[in-house]
Write a protein that holds these residues in place. Sequence first.
Motif, short mmCIF file in Angstrom:
data_model
loop_
_atom_site.label_atom_id
_atom_site.label_comp_id
_atom_site.label_asym_id
_atom_site.label_seq_id
_atom_site.Cartn_x
_atom_site.Cartn_y
_atom_site.Cartn_z
N GLU A 3 -22.84 9.77 -0.63
CA GLU A 3 -22.10 9.33 -1.81
C GLU A 3 -20.91 10.25 -2.01
N GLY A 4 -19.80 9.68 -2.46
CA GLY A 4 -18.60 10.46 -2.69
C GLY A 4 -18.13 10.35 -4.13
N PRO A 5 -16.96 10.94 -4.42
CA PRO A 5 -16.45 10.94 -5.79
C PRO A 5 -16.25 9.54 -6.39
N LEU A 6 -15.85 8.56 -5.58
CA LEU A 6 -15.66 7.20 -6.12
C LEU A 6 -17.00 6.58 -6.54
N ASP A 7 -18.05 6.84 -5.77
CA ASP A 7 -19.38 6.35 -6.14
C ASP A 7 -19.84 6.99 -7.45
N SER A 28 -7.83 15.71 -10.56
CA SER A 28 -7.19 15.43 -9.28
C SER A 28 -7.44 14.00 -8.80
N LEU A 29 -8.58 13.42 -9.12
CA LEU A 29 -8.81 12.04 -8.69
C LEU A 29 -7.85 11.10 -9.42
N VAL A 41 -14.03 16.95 -4.71
CA VAL A 41 -15.46 16.69 -4.55
C VAL A 41 -16.14 16.41 -5.88
N ASP A 42 -15.40 16.50 -6.96
CA ASP A 42 -15.98 16.20 -8.26
C ASP A 42 -15.03 15.31 -9.04
N LYS A 92 -20.64 16.53 -8.80
CA LYS A 92 -20.55 17.00 -10.18
C LYS A 92 -19.49 16.22 -10.94
N ALA A 93 -19.83 15.84 -12.15
CA ALA A 93 -18.87 15.25 -13.08
C ALA A 93 -18.68 16.24 -14.22
N ASP A 94 -17.42 16.62 -14.46
CA ASP A 94 -17.09 17.47 -15.60
C ASP A 94 -16.68 16.55 -16.74
#
Length: 191
Positions: A3-7, A28-29, A41-42, A92-94
Amino acid sequence: MTEGPLDLLERVAAILDDLGIPYALGGSLASSFVGEPRSTVDIDVAIDVSPAVVDGLLDRVSAEFYVPRAAAASAVAAHSSFNLIDTVHGLKADLFVLGDGLLDRRQIERRVFMTVPGIDRAIAVTSAEDQVLRKLDWYRNGGAVSERQWRDVLGILRVRGDAMDLDDLQAAAESLDLGALLAEARAAVPD
């Protein structure tokens, strides 16, 4: 399955949407969506949540994420941030709890909904103008040394400059004492 940041973004957005919690993707995303891409990565998500609904949010996310309840409740009360950590995939989600300041209000009021390839729902993203303001604010507050923040600002201006509301951006920057930094950034981007 990896799983990546979009998932992760899709999972977090679904939870916030289901709970009726206004949010806007930042960091950054988000700047990769409107500016020049860079790896991450987050995910960073600004949320407009009150102490009255934090328990429902924490109950819902605890099934999928590690989150210290006391730290999250404290972050909501203080309008600071807390993390959701996916212990299966290491992501990780901030979550940044918004307050009443100009940047916070603008981030939710002016967010845009984007279709992102691979995600089955529209995602609320901080507007390009407000990403520039946020990143300039982070840059200034970090001692004006973060090359990443500065590069993100220049990338957004380079890619979206003509499509942005530059008068609004300049007025908001002036009211936040970011006018000189914005002028410097605009001068660094060729026409």
